[in-house]
Design a protein around this motif. Structure first.
Motif, mmCIF file in Angstrom:
data_model
loop_
_atom_site.group_PDB
_atom_site.id
_atom_site.type_symbol
_atom_site.label_atom_id
_atom_site.label_comp_id
_atom_site.label_asym_id
_atom_site.label_seq_id
_atom_site.Cartn_x
_atom_site.Cartn_y
_atom_site.Cartn_z
ATOM 1 N N GLY A 50 0.786 -1.240 0.000
ATOM 2 C CA GLY A 50 0.000 0.000 0.000
ATOM 3 C C GLY A 50 0.815 1.284 0.000
ATOM 4 O O GLY A 50 0.249 2.370 0.074
ATOM 5 N N LEU A 51 2.154 1.206 -0.086
ATOM 6 C CA LEU A 51 2.966 2.417 -0.043
ATOM 7 C C LEU A 51 3.205 2.991 -1.436
ATOM 8 O O LEU A 51 3.199 2.264 -2.426
ATOM 9 N N VAL A 52 3.419 4.298 -1.481
ATOM 10 C CA VAL A 52 3.781 4.965 -2.731
ATOM 11 C C VAL A 52 5.279 5.259 -2.673
ATOM 12 O O VAL A 52 5.762 5.832 -1.695
ATOM 13 N N ARG A 53 5.995 4.862 -3.713
ATOM 14 C CA ARG A 53 7.438 5.097 -3.747
ATOM 15 C C ARG A 53 7.814 5.853 -5.011
ATOM 16 O O ARG A 53 7.187 5.666 -6.053
ATOM 17 N N ALA A 54 8.855 6.667 -4.895
ATOM 18 C CA ALA A 54 9.315 7.397 -6.073
ATOM 19 C C ALA A 54 10.757 7.013 -6.377
ATOM 20 O O ALA A 54 11.588 6.896 -5.469
ATOM 21 N N PHE A 55 11.032 6.816 -7.658
ATOM 22 C CA PHE A 55 12.372 6.459 -8.120
ATOM 23 C C PHE A 55 12.888 7.505 -9.097
ATOM 24 O O PHE A 55 12.131 8.053 -9.896
ATOM 25 N N LYS A 56 14.184 7.748 -9.004
ATOM 26 C CA LYS A 56 14.839 8.604 -9.997
ATOM 27 C C LYS A 56 16.280 8.131 -10.128
ATOM 28 O O LYS A 56 16.916 7.801 -9.115
ATOM 29 N N GLY A 57 16.780 8.097 -11.338
ATOM 30 C CA GLY A 57 18.154 7.638 -11.556
ATOM 31 C C GLY A 57 18.396 6.237 -11.006
ATOM 32 O O GLY A 57 19.516 5.910 -10.586
ATOM 33 N N GLY A 58 17.356 5.402 -10.994
ATOM 34 C CA GLY A 58 17.482 4.030 -10.513
ATOM 35 C C GLY A 58 17.460 3.899 -9.000
ATOM 36 O O GLY A 58 17.598 2.802 -8.458
ATOM 37 N N LYS A 59 17.289 5.013 -8.309
ATOM 38 C CA LYS A 59 17.305 4.975 -6.838
ATOM 39 C C LYS A 59 15.943 5.334 -6.271
ATOM 40 O O LYS A 59 15.228 6.163 -6.813
ATOM 41 N N ILE A 60 15.629 4.725 -5.139
ATOM 42 C CA ILE A 60 14.389 5.073 -4.458
ATOM 43 C C ILE A 60 14.644 6.325 -3.614
ATOM 44 O O ILE A 60 15.587 6.386 -2.838
ATOM 45 N N LEU A 61 13.827 7.351 -3.852
ATOM 46 C CA LEU A 61 14.077 8.637 -3.182
ATOM 47 C C LEU A 61 13.063 8.948 -2.097
ATOM 48 O O LEU A 61 13.316 9.792 -1.233
ATOM 49 N N LEU A 62 11.918 8.328 -2.166
ATOM 50 C CA LEU A 62 10.843 8.729 -1.262
ATOM 51 C C LEU A 62 9.873 7.576 -1.119
ATOM 52 O O LEU A 62 9.593 6.871 -2.082
ATOM 53 N N GLU A 63 9.395 7.394 0.107
ATOM 54 C CA GLU A 63 8.434 6.332 0.389
ATOM 55 C C GLU A 63 7.374 6.935 1.299
ATOM 56 O O GLU A 63 7.722 7.449 2.356
ATOM 57 N N ILE A 64 6.129 6.926 0.865
ATOM 58 C CA ILE A 64 5.100 7.523 1.716
ATOM 59 C C ILE A 64 3.890 6.610 1.858
ATOM 60 O O ILE A 64 3.615 5.782 0.994
ATOM 61 N N ASP A 65 3.211 6.767 2.986
ATOM 62 C CA ASP A 65 2.029 5.963 3.272
ATOM 63 C C ASP A 65 0.781 6.799 2.988
ATOM 64 O O ASP A 65 0.518 7.770 3.688
ATOM 65 N N PRO A 66 -0.004 6.416 1.961
ATOM 66 C CA PRO A 66 -1.185 7.205 1.590
ATOM 67 C C PRO A 66 -2.147 7.416 2.761
ATOM 68 O O PRO A 66 -2.832 8.437 2.826
ATOM 69 N N GLU A 67 -2.189 6.462 3.677
ATOM 70 C CA GLU A 67 -3.113 6.576 4.811
ATOM 71 C C GLU A 67 -2.817 7.803 5.677
ATOM 72 O O GLU A 67 -3.654 8.261 6.433
ATOM 73 N N GLU A 68 -1.604 8.294 5.601
ATOM 74 C CA GLU A 68 -1.220 9.446 6.432
ATOM 75 C C GLU A 68 -1.581 10.777 5.768
ATOM 76 O O GLU A 68 -1.341 11.839 6.355
ATOM 77 N N TYR A 69 -2.121 10.721 4.547
ATOM 78 C CA TYR A 69 -2.408 11.988 3.851
ATOM 79 C C TYR A 69 -3.891 12.304 3.817
ATOM 80 O O TYR A 69 -4.706 11.450 4.032
#
Ligand code: ATP
Ligand code: MN
Length: 271
Positions: free
Chosen positions: A252-271
């Motif tokens: 259930g987490l949203v993750r963002a990748f750039k340049g092959g690296k994971i930069l951010l991980e967020i839990d939608p339930e907290e928004y």
């Protein structure tokens, strides 16, 4: 005898800067005629208060470390602080009002790329934010109450199309629709039930749904327990100048990748 004020004094002693995170209008007013020795920076969504030095916060970042990182990286990017500077960050952690004071030494090592992700990607910052919004909303509600996964590849769409192939007909083939449009968001959610990735252009145009990504997956590190969707999402950002925003069906987490690296991980339930 030490007092609480001593703790606060120690936290703010000799700082080069003060970052106010999302201050209310009345809170900021008290700083309007700021004559402190330190640089005063407001970090907030849109220009809510009329501050001279401002870093635009695209998401509230429920995780306070992410929020502070974003503010500091943004300030460094604007040349306000540099390696070795010490700043005091005042932020709201629970409800609305500023209730937290954090002392941070600015260093290149603390750069996580979170500011860069929004500001210096191929896609426009508002497009990146709109895709996050869709992914977060989809993560919160799922599809008809069931958890759903989704993969959005944002920016550098021509190259991404070259490194992928269609799994099915492309429902966006002849349309000129953009992410952020409420109707488009409904469509994206509807199509997320189906396999593959969405490809979105620098300006937010939905180029395709149902793309099977075929990047080379060499040297891409994804968190253990995640599978092909995250691997493909991470890898395509190393092979192209796109970023990937991935909603996991399994955790259930949203993750963002750039340049092959994971930069951010967020839990939608907290928004
Ligand atoms: N190369 C790819 N390109 C586009 N979509 C893919 C690719 N590989 C897998 N997917 C999509 O990801 C879905 C889930 O695959 P998988 O379970 O292996 O990924 P995952 O990383 O574990 O993601 P989740 O946490 O959502 O389960 C697949 O059904 C498919 O729709
Ligand atoms: Mn899986």
């Amino acid at each position: 005898m030490a007092t609480l004020t001593d703790i606060v004094d120690d936290l703010v002693d000799g700082v080069d800067g003060v970052l106010l995170f999302s201050p209310s209008g009345s809170f900021y007013e008290r700083f309007e005629e700021w004559e402190g020795e330190a640089e005063l920076v407001v970090v907030a969504p849109e220009k809510a208060v009329d501050a001279e030095t401002f870093v635009d916060l695209p998401l509230e970042f429920d995780n306070i470390r992410d929020r502070i990182r974003f503010g500091i990286e943004g300030s460094m990017d604007k040349g306000l602080f540099e390696e070795g500077d010490v700043v005091a960050c005042a932020a709201p952690t629970f409800d609305g009002d500023i209730d937290t004071l954090v002392r941070v030494r600015v260093s290149e090592e603390m750069r996580s790329g979170i500011y860069d992700l929004f500001t210096n990607s191929r896609a426009e910052p508002s497009v990146v934010r709109d895709v996050f919004d869709v992914a977060i909303e989809l993560g919160k509600k799922g599809q008809k109450g069931k958890p759903v996964g989704a993969l959005f590849v944002v920016g550098d769409a021509g190259k991404v199309m070259n490194k992928s192939r269609p799994l099915s007909y492309n429902p966006f083939e002849k349309s000129h629709v953009h992410v952020g449009d409420p109707i488009v968001n409904v469509m994206l959610k509807e199509f997320s039930r189906l396999d593959g990735a969405f490809v979105i252009s620098d300006s937010g145009k939905i180029v395709s749904a149902y793309r099977y990504l075929e990047p080379s997956a060499e040297g891409v590190d994804i968190p253990k327990g995640l599978g092909a969707r995250h691997m493909a999402g991470g890898a395509i950002t190393r092979d192209t100048n796109a970023i990937a925003i991935v909603l996991s069906e399994s955790d259930g987490l949203v993750r963002a990748f750039k340049g092959g690296k994971i930069l951010l991980e967020i839990d939608p339930e907290e928004y």
